[in-house]
Write an enzyme that holds these catalytic residues in place. Structure first.
Site, PDB file in Angstrom:
ATOM      1  N   GLY A 115       0.787  -1.235   0.000  1.00 19.30           N
ATOM      2  CA  GLY A 115       0.000   0.000   0.000  1.00 19.30           C
ATOM      3  C   GLY A 115       0.815   1.279   0.000  1.00 19.30           C
ATOM      4  O   GLY A 115       0.412   2.282  -0.568  1.00 19.30           O
ATOM      5  N   GLU A 136       3.802   4.174   5.944  1.00 12.69           N
ATOM      6  CA  GLU A 136       2.592   3.354   5.764  1.00 12.69           C
ATOM      7  C   GLU A 136       1.564   4.127   4.949  1.00 12.69           C
ATOM      8  O   GLU A 136       1.575   5.367   4.928  1.00 12.69           O
ATOM      9  CB  GLU A 136       2.068   2.989   7.170  1.00 12.69           C
ATOM     10  CG  GLU A 136       0.809   2.185   7.241  1.00 12.69           C
ATOM     11  CD  GLU A 136       0.838   0.833   6.552  1.00 12.69           C
ATOM     12  OE1 GLU A 136       1.149   0.789   5.338  1.00 12.69           O
ATOM     13  OE2 GLU A 136       0.501  -0.169   7.202  1.00 12.69           O
ATOM     14  N   ASP A 137       0.686   3.400   4.268  1.00  9.99           N
ATOM     15  CA  ASP A 137      -0.360   4.064   3.486  1.00  9.99           C
ATOM     16  C   ASP A 137      -1.475   4.597   4.375  1.00  9.99           C
ATOM     17  O   ASP A 137      -1.898   5.738   4.244  1.00  9.99           O
ATOM     18  CB  ASP A 137      -0.930   3.137   2.391  1.00  9.99           C
ATOM     19  CG  ASP A 137      -1.438   1.797   2.915  1.00  9.99           C
ATOM     20  OD1 ASP A 137      -1.241   1.483   4.110  1.00  9.99           O
ATOM     21  OD2 ASP A 137      -2.031   1.047   2.117  1.00  9.99           O
ATOM     22  N   ASP A 168      -5.688   2.331  10.235  1.00  8.95           N
ATOM     23  CA  ASP A 168      -7.130   2.181  10.421  1.00  8.95           C
ATOM     24  C   ASP A 168      -7.352   1.765  11.883  1.00  8.95           C
ATOM     25  O   ASP A 168      -7.307   2.616  12.776  1.00  8.95           O
ATOM     26  CB  ASP A 168      -7.591   1.136   9.388  1.00  8.95           C
ATOM     27  CG  ASP A 168      -9.072   0.837   9.389  1.00  8.95           C
ATOM     28  OD1 ASP A 168      -9.799   1.383  10.230  1.00  8.95           O
ATOM     29  OD2 ASP A 168      -9.510   0.045   8.543  1.00  8.95           O
ATOM     30  N   LYS A 228      -7.166   6.982   9.633  1.00 10.59           N
ATOM     31  CA  LYS A 228      -8.606   6.851   9.945  1.00 10.59           C
ATOM     32  C   LYS A 228      -8.724   6.872  11.464  1.00 10.59           C
ATOM     33  O   LYS A 228      -9.006   5.852  12.090  1.00 10.59           O
ATOM     34  CB  LYS A 228      -9.109   5.488   9.451  1.00 10.59           C
ATOM     35  CG  LYS A 228      -9.605   5.448   8.036  1.00 10.59           C
ATOM     36  CD  LYS A 228     -10.338   4.121   7.808  1.00 10.59           C
ATOM     37  CE  LYS A 228     -10.332   3.778   6.347  1.00 10.59           C
ATOM     38  NZ  LYS A 228     -10.861   2.421   6.080  1.00 10.59           N
ATOM     39  N   PHE A 256     -14.011   3.265   3.025  1.00  5.40           N
ATOM     40  CA  PHE A 256     -12.965   2.467   2.377  1.00  5.40           C
ATOM     41  C   PHE A 256     -12.432   3.249   1.194  1.00  5.40           C
ATOM     42  O   PHE A 256     -13.168   3.590   0.268  1.00  5.40           O
ATOM     43  CB  PHE A 256     -13.490   1.094   1.948  1.00  5.40           C
ATOM     44  CG  PHE A 256     -12.348   0.157   1.733  1.00  5.40           C
ATOM     45  CD1 PHE A 256     -11.758  -0.490   2.808  1.00  5.40           C
ATOM     46  CD2 PHE A 256     -11.814  -0.019   0.473  1.00  5.40           C
ATOM     47  CE1 PHE A 256     -10.648  -1.305   2.620  1.00  5.40           C
ATOM     48  CE2 PHE A 256     -10.707  -0.841   0.278  1.00  5.40           C
ATOM     49  CZ  PHE A 256     -10.136  -1.489   1.352  1.00  5.40           C
ATOM     50  N   VAL A 257     -11.150   3.555   1.217  1.00  3.66           N
ATOM     51  CA  VAL A 257     -10.554   4.397   0.175  1.00  3.66           C
ATOM     52  C   VAL A 257      -9.543   3.599  -0.640  1.00  3.66           C
ATOM     53  O   VAL A 257      -8.919   2.659  -0.130  1.00  3.66           O
ATOM     54  CB  VAL A 257      -9.889   5.653   0.781  1.00  3.66           C
ATOM     55  CG1 VAL A 257     -10.932   6.534   1.455  1.00  3.66           C
ATOM     56  CG2 VAL A 257      -8.800   5.295   1.778  1.00  3.66           C
ATOM     57  N   ASP A 317      -5.459  -0.421  -2.009  1.00  6.07           N
ATOM     58  CA  ASP A 317      -6.143  -1.386  -2.871  1.00  6.07           C
ATOM     59  C   ASP A 317      -7.468  -1.856  -2.314  1.00  6.07           C
ATOM     60  O   ASP A 317      -7.760  -1.720  -1.126  1.00  6.07           O
ATOM     61  CB  ASP A 317      -5.264  -2.627  -3.060  1.00  6.07           C
ATOM     62  CG  ASP A 317      -5.249  -3.512  -1.819  1.00  6.07           C
ATOM     63  OD1 ASP A 317      -4.910  -3.001  -0.742  1.00  6.07           O
ATOM     64  OD2 ASP A 317      -5.611  -4.700  -1.921  1.00  6.07           O
ATOM     65  N   ARG A 340      -4.838   0.169  -7.109  1.00  6.74           N
ATOM     66  CA  ARG A 340      -3.615   0.775  -6.561  1.00  6.74           C
ATOM     67  C   ARG A 340      -3.026   1.807  -7.514  1.00  6.74           C
ATOM     68  O   ARG A 340      -2.348   2.734  -7.088  1.00  6.74           O
ATOM     69  CB  ARG A 340      -2.542  -0.294  -6.329  1.00  6.74           C
ATOM     70  CG  ARG A 340      -2.842  -1.280  -5.224  1.00  6.74           C
ATOM     71  CD  ARG A 340      -1.555  -2.032  -4.888  1.00  6.74           C
ATOM     72  NE  ARG A 340      -1.770  -3.252  -4.119  1.00  6.74           N
ATOM     73  CZ  ARG A 340      -1.844  -3.315  -2.794  1.00  6.74           C
ATOM     74  NH1 ARG A 340      -1.750  -2.214  -2.075  1.00  6.74           N
ATOM     75  NH2 ARG A 340      -2.015  -4.464  -2.177  1.00  6.74           N
TER      76      ARG A 340
HETATM   77  P1  IMP Z   1      -5.252  -1.611  10.482  1.00  9.03           P
HETATM   78  O1  IMP Z   1      -4.436  -2.788  10.940  1.00  9.03           O
HETATM   79  O2  IMP Z   1      -6.719  -1.822  10.749  1.00  9.03           O
HETATM   80  O3  IMP Z   1      -4.767  -0.285  11.006  1.00  9.03           O
HETATM   81  O4  IMP Z   1      -5.199  -1.592   8.927  1.00  9.03           O
HETATM   82  C1  IMP Z   1      -4.152  -1.088   8.257  1.00  9.03           C
HETATM   83  C2  IMP Z   1      -4.024  -1.721   6.895  1.00  9.03           C
HETATM   84  O5  IMP Z   1      -5.296  -2.069   6.348  1.00  9.03           O
HETATM   85  C3  IMP Z   1      -3.424  -0.737   5.969  1.00  9.03           C
HETATM   86  O6  IMP Z   1      -2.033  -0.941   5.892  1.00  9.03           O
HETATM   87  C4  IMP Z   1      -4.121  -1.014   4.658  1.00  9.03           C
HETATM   88  O7  IMP Z   1      -3.366  -1.956   3.933  1.00  9.03           O
HETATM   89  C5  IMP Z   1      -5.435  -1.632   5.032  1.00  9.03           C
HETATM   90  N1  IMP Z   1      -6.550  -0.641   4.982  1.00  9.03           N
HETATM   91  C6  IMP Z   1      -7.215  -0.091   6.013  1.00  9.03           C
HETATM   92  N2  IMP Z   1      -8.155   0.760   5.598  1.00  9.03           N
HETATM   93  C7  IMP Z   1      -8.076   0.752   4.251  1.00  9.03           C
HETATM   94  C8  IMP Z   1      -8.790   1.471   3.220  1.00  9.03           C
HETATM   95  O8  IMP Z   1      -9.686   2.289   3.447  1.00  9.03           O
HETATM   96  N3  IMP Z   1      -8.409   1.184   1.950  1.00  9.03           N
HETATM   97  C9  IMP Z   1      -7.419   0.312   1.630  1.00  9.03           C
HETATM   98  N4  IMP Z   1      -6.726  -0.360   2.566  1.00  9.03           N
HETATM   99  C10 IMP Z   1      -7.055  -0.141   3.863  1.00  9.03           C
HETATM  100 MG    MG Z   2      -0.941  -1.402   4.142  1.00  6.69          MG
END
Ligand code: IMP
Ligand code: MG
Length: 181
Positions: free
Chosen positions: A48, A104-105, A108, A136, A158-159, A165, A171
């Protein structure tokens, strides 16, 4: 090919807006990273962060030496948080006593970044900075996650695009948009 235009509800950040913000983050990192005999290690969290990573490190350019390394972490299955994160590819570098910037992208729930920090911290880096393009913040599920640099804060949609992706698609879009559900 089939057009993707109908899949994106609206564009949140254009390529131009992203470029401006990425340059600002690069400027800040140039100021903040300490002087050291050893250059900082920038960690690309694949896949990402790939677009962000390239533009961020290019924007630093000849203002400072840096090492590029990468990790692959799996945290999402079919667009839903799995509640856990698995390290698929680990760093090549020894990070002991080094300044680390994790790129990081999106953060969340925070579970992925927590897992990355829990893996890297015991290796005793000199410092760790977390730099995410998107945050987020309202979706956070882990406590006291330190996020040092945020490009943009987004709502709980969801973006996709600019590296982000859905099932490995979207992507390549040059902008970040909300995916139609
Ligand atoms: P977390 O572990 O819930 O913080 O999720 C982080 C990972 O989930 C990121 O590195 C992304 O790869 C993926 N992710 C979370 N939200 C999104 C979104 O809105 N679009 C795309 N990928 C997301
Ligand atoms: Mg990621």
């Amino acid at each position: 090919m089939n057009s993707l235009k109908g899949d994106i509800v609206h564009i949140l950040f254009t390529k131009e807006q992203i470029a401006i913000r990425v340059k600002e983050l690069a400027d800040q990192l140039v100021v903040d990273l300490p002087e050291s005999d050893q250059p900082p290690i920038f960690v690309n969290i694949m896949g990402g962060a790939a677009h962000f990573f390239v533009h961020l490190t290019e924007a630093i350019g000849d203002r400072g030496q840096l090492i590029e390394d990468f990790m692959a972490v799996k945290s999402y299955d079919e667009d839903k948080s799995t509640g856990s994160a698995k390290i698929l590819i680990d760093l090549l570098s020894d990070i002991a006593d080094r300044d680390i910037v994790i790129v990081e992208d999106i953060i969340d729930s925070g579970i992925t970044m927590r897992a990355i920090l829990d893996l890297l911290s015991p290796r005793k880096p000199r410092s760790i900075r977390v730099c995410t393009l998107l945050d987020k913040a309202e979706a956070r599920q882990v406590d006291d996650l330190q996020v040092d640099y945020v490009g943009f804060t987004v709502g709980d949609h969801f973006v996709v695009g600019y590296g982000l992706d859905s099932r490995q698609g979207y992507r390549h879009l040059p902008y970040i948009g909300v995916l139609k559900t």
